[in-house]
Design a protein around this motif. Sequence first.
Motif, PDB file in Angstrom:
ATOM      1  N   PRO A 257      10.931  -1.999 -13.182  1.00 30.19           N
ATOM      2  CA  PRO A 257      12.175  -3.041 -13.518  1.00 30.19           C
ATOM      3  C   PRO A 257      12.776  -3.528 -12.260  1.00 30.19           C
ATOM      4  CG  PRO A 257      12.785  -0.618 -13.579  1.00 30.19           C
ATOM      5  CD  PRO A 257      11.045  -0.955 -13.550  1.00 30.19           C
ATOM      6  N   SER A 258      13.550  -4.375 -12.512  1.00 26.95           N
ATOM      7  CA  SER A 258      14.255  -5.162 -11.291  1.00 26.95           C
ATOM      8  C   SER A 258      15.249  -4.322 -10.671  1.00 26.95           C
ATOM      9  CB  SER A 258      15.063  -6.450 -11.990  1.00 26.95           C
ATOM     10  OG  SER A 258      16.036  -5.931 -12.985  1.00 26.95           O
ATOM     11  N   ASP A 259      15.698  -3.103 -11.167  1.00 31.79           N
ATOM     12  CA  ASP A 259      16.542  -2.478 -10.590  1.00 31.79           C
ATOM     13  C   ASP A 259      15.826  -1.339  -9.755  1.00 31.79           C
ATOM     14  OD1 ASP A 259      15.604  -0.981 -12.830  1.00 31.79           O
ATOM     15  OD2 ASP A 259      17.906  -0.378 -13.244  1.00 31.79           O
ATOM     16  N   ASP A 260      14.455  -1.394  -9.538  1.00 33.82           N
ATOM     17  CA  ASP A 260      13.810  -0.239  -8.919  1.00 33.82           C
ATOM     18  C   ASP A 260      13.889  -0.621  -7.328  1.00 33.82           C
ATOM     19  OD1 ASP A 260      11.288   1.633  -8.921  1.00 33.82           O
ATOM     20  OD2 ASP A 260      10.998   0.292  -7.532  1.00 33.82           O
ATOM     21  N   ILE A 261      14.485   0.277  -6.603  1.00 39.34           N
ATOM     22  CA  ILE A 261      14.834  -0.182  -5.016  1.00 39.34           C
ATOM     23  C   ILE A 261      13.249  -0.408  -4.291  1.00 39.34           C
ATOM     24  CG2 ILE A 261      15.632   0.868  -3.021  1.00 39.34           C
ATOM     25  CD1 ILE A 261      17.621   0.320  -5.009  1.00 39.34           C
ATOM     26  N   MET A 262      12.254   0.149  -4.576  1.00 39.93           N
ATOM     27  CA  MET A 262      10.969   0.060  -3.840  1.00 39.93           C
ATOM     28  C   MET A 262      10.595  -1.284  -4.082  1.00 39.93           C
ATOM     29  SD  MET A 262       8.957   3.713  -3.358  1.00 39.93           S
ATOM     30  CE  MET A 262       8.064   2.730  -2.062  1.00 39.93           C
ATOM     31  N   SER A 263      10.558  -1.705  -5.581  1.00 30.37           N
ATOM     32  CA  SER A 263       9.940  -3.065  -5.851  1.00 30.37           C
ATOM     33  C   SER A 263      10.918  -4.014  -5.359  1.00 30.37           C
ATOM     34  CB  SER A 263       9.901  -2.946  -7.488  1.00 30.37           C
ATOM     35  OG  SER A 263       9.048  -2.091  -7.808  1.00 30.37           O
TER      36      SER A 263
ATOM     37  N   VAL B  52       0.716  -1.030  -0.045  1.00 30.20           N
ATOM     38  CA  VAL B  52       0.115   0.013   0.026  1.00 30.20           C
ATOM     39  C   VAL B  52       0.929   1.336   0.029  1.00 30.20           C
ATOM     40  CG1 VAL B  52      -1.811   1.258   1.340  1.00 30.20           C
ATOM     41  CG2 VAL B  52      -1.896  -1.130   1.037  1.00 30.20           C
ATOM     42  N   PHE B  53       2.043   1.265   0.697  1.00 29.00           N
ATOM     43  CA  PHE B  53       2.763   2.306   0.798  1.00 29.00           C
ATOM     44  C   PHE B  53       3.561   2.579  -0.580  1.00 29.00           C
ATOM     45  CE2 PHE B  53       7.266   3.739   1.531  1.00 29.00           C
ATOM     46  CZ  PHE B  53       7.090   4.928   1.864  1.00 29.00           C
ATOM     47  N   LEU B  54       3.922   1.367  -1.247  1.00 33.01           N
ATOM     48  CA  LEU B  54       4.686   1.270  -2.412  1.00 33.01           C
ATOM     49  C   LEU B  54       3.779   2.014  -3.495  1.00 33.01           C
ATOM     50  CD1 LEU B  54       6.933  -1.276  -4.133  1.00 33.01           C
ATOM     51  CD2 LEU B  54       4.786  -0.255  -5.263  1.00 33.01           C
ATOM     52  N   VAL B  55       2.660   1.518  -3.345  1.00 26.76           N
ATOM     53  CA  VAL B  55       1.385   2.130  -4.321  1.00 26.76           C
ATOM     54  C   VAL B  55       1.171   3.623  -4.282  1.00 26.76           C
ATOM     55  CG1 VAL B  55      -0.971   2.121  -5.023  1.00 26.76           C
ATOM     56  CG2 VAL B  55       0.458  -0.127  -4.734  1.00 26.76           C
ATOM     57  N   THR B  56       1.055   4.086  -3.129  1.00 26.90           N
ATOM     58  CA  THR B  56       0.800   5.457  -2.692  1.00 26.90           C
ATOM     59  C   THR B  56       2.132   6.300  -3.393  1.00 26.90           C
ATOM     60  OG1 THR B  56      -0.308   4.642  -0.782  1.00 26.90           O
ATOM     61  CG2 THR B  56       0.134   7.256  -0.799  1.00 26.90           C
ATOM     62  N   VAL B  57       3.299   5.866  -2.894  1.00 30.15           N
ATOM     63  CA  VAL B  57       4.316   6.625  -3.466  1.00 30.15           C
ATOM     64  C   VAL B  57       4.586   6.812  -5.106  1.00 30.15           C
ATOM     65  CG1 VAL B  57       6.990   6.727  -3.305  1.00 30.15           C
ATOM     66  CG2 VAL B  57       5.527   6.270  -1.283  1.00 30.15           C
ATOM     67  N   LYS B  58       4.434   5.621  -5.673  1.00 31.02           N
ATOM     68  CA  LYS B  58       4.591   5.405  -7.107  1.00 31.02           C
ATOM     69  C   LYS B  58       3.358   6.365  -7.632  1.00 31.02           C
ATOM     70  CE  LYS B  58       7.901   2.366  -7.534  1.00 31.02           C
ATOM     71  NZ  LYS B  58       9.151   3.190  -8.260  1.00 31.02           N
ATOM     72  N   ALA B  59       2.338   6.286  -7.143  1.00 33.27           N
ATOM     73  CA  ALA B  59       1.114   7.155  -7.891  1.00 33.27           C
ATOM     74  C   ALA B  59       1.436   8.464  -7.334  1.00 33.27           C
ATOM     75  CB  ALA B  59      -0.057   6.840  -7.107  1.00 33.27           C
ATOM     76  N   ALA B  60       2.104   8.986  -6.534  1.00 35.57           N
ATOM     77  CA  ALA B  60       2.376  10.325  -6.209  1.00 35.57           C
ATOM     78  C   ALA B  60       3.303  10.841  -7.097  1.00 35.57           C
ATOM     79  CB  ALA B  60       3.064  10.487  -4.724  1.00 35.57           C
ATOM     80  N   HIS B  61       4.324  10.188  -7.442  1.00 40.59           N
ATOM     81  CA  HIS B  61       5.474  10.676  -8.630  1.00 40.59           C
ATOM     82  C   HIS B  61       4.793  10.544  -9.869  1.00 40.59           C
ATOM     83  CE1 HIS B  61       8.205   9.874  -4.949  1.00 40.59           C
ATOM     84  NE2 HIS B  61       8.899  10.836  -5.580  1.00 40.59           N
ATOM     85  N   LEU B  62       3.973   9.422 -10.248  1.00 34.66           N
ATOM     86  CA  LEU B  62       3.358   9.138 -11.591  1.00 34.66           C
ATOM     87  C   LEU B  62       2.352  10.147 -12.139  1.00 34.66           C
ATOM     88  CD1 LEU B  62       3.696   5.351 -11.896  1.00 34.66           C
ATOM     89  CD2 LEU B  62       5.354   6.931 -12.816  1.00 34.66           C
ATOM     90  N   GLY B  63       1.602  10.390 -11.031  1.00 30.59           N
ATOM     91  CA  GLY B  63       0.467  11.392 -11.105  1.00 30.59           C
ATOM     92  C   GLY B  63      -0.734  10.313 -11.806  1.00 30.59           C
TER      93      GLY B  63
END
Length: 525
Positions: A398-404, A290-301
């Motif tokens: 991608p596999s080099d994404d830190i949060m993922s 849930v935290f990851l999704v929130t952060v990604k959405a905040a950056h992607l719009g």
Amino acid sequence: RPFHVEPTNIVSVNDDTQRVTDEASAMNKRIHYYSRLTSPADRALIAPDHVLPAPDEIYVYSPLGSAFKVDSCTDGYGKNSSLVTIFMIWNTMMGTSILSIPWGIKQAGFTSGIILILLMGILTLYCCYRVVKSRQMIPLTDTSNWEFPDVCKYYFGSFGQWSSLLFSMVSLVGAMVVYWVLMSNFLFNTGKFIYNFVHDINVTDIVPGTNGSNKVICPSAASGLPPQNRSVMFSSGNRTGFELFEEWWDKSQTVPFYLIAVLLPLLNLKSPSFFAKFNVLGTVSVVYLVFLVTVKAAHLGIHLEFNWFTENEFFVPEFRILFPQLTGVLTLAFFIHNCVITLLQNNRNQENNVRDLSIAYFLVGLTYLYVGVIIFASFPSPPLSKECIEQNFLDNFPSDDIMSFVARIFLLFQMMTVYPLLGYLARVQLLRQFFGNAYPSLVHVLILNLAIVGAGVAMARFYPNIGGIIRYSGATCGLAFVFVYPSLIYMISLHRAGQLTWPALIIHIFIIVLGLANLIAQFLL
């Protein structure tokens, strides 16, 4: 204290101790129920502390064997507060389905996906309520030790007993297959990240994606198949060594087989109790997602465009004929019907069972809605099409994404600790039915585990589509435990009591038809 040891009876000496007697009686019944899961010689299951009165330490027991210490949520006699009961149900239902909810919304269309999540949540909640009430409608003096398969056996005889076993095995083995596919995926991406980091290799994948620090990729854009471990551009590092690594570290060709060396020996252990200590990681994983999704959405719009029935290059229609693929996933996502009686029987206030179950379902549906809607809405379209949303939405990073990478580590470790527990449950249910013992011999157990592991490896090798596996297994086991058995039992009970009305008959036949249509549609779409 093994389950087969008979507890000492507690006798009331005055009115002040009557409550203790009642709690001791409930305790004895729970111990009797748990003892049926193993033979007296099998110490794999040890009685959880919460079933005995303990003034200092209170524990909550989950169906998979987790013991959570609770300081002030129980009354000291093994009864759980409503808050704990709600959390237990939420924690039990939240599983791998959450990774496929965004893909399911894409298959159904954004608007219809939201509507279906709400409708399926309400429908499965109603059927779950019927499951809880089914035991109370049996005119016997003591059914407190019964679970839903026992209720099915009472109403349908040996057919109910064996069919409930069959559908339980479908749900368990289906979950284990999904776990194997996901563990192969997470292990592959984790190994790839570590290798590239250690060897200072910067690889540009052939798959299309967005630019920038918050990169999103479309692995299936080129071929329509799950992403493969192919890279073409190097900024540093040894090319020969990297090509050798790619040859021996392939997501479908090699990694699923590597897991056998770790997990097959664990499946053959008589006792999986050690792994139950790590079940709390499931909660941590969901919270982190849930935290990851929130952060990604905040950056992607937010990237939405409403096309009600037509499809264009970057967006999908709001209503699509493929919507049964989402209902199949949701059937398993909201599936708790085979163990809900156990979860609710320790609720301190039994009159609040309906309310607590409803709140738990609301929270589960809200979690699914949040993750699914946010991932779908924030997926960058354009430049990528919404069709690029993967069956496991982590594959879009991608596999080099830190949060993922952190999410995959959490999920990999959590699944590797839950997998032996699922295998143990499958062993108990199947081998005890045929041989009267959960561990008749190492040969019997090894053959069963080889079959289960082989199914997982085969799926990871040839059909690594978790959305497809989840919807097939969900629609199959849901047909029995969610739609057919609860409705039939309710109608039979009303008929025997002379209270069956035409509206009740029509409504519950319609529910059965919906479950059957849900299953058939999975094979047609």
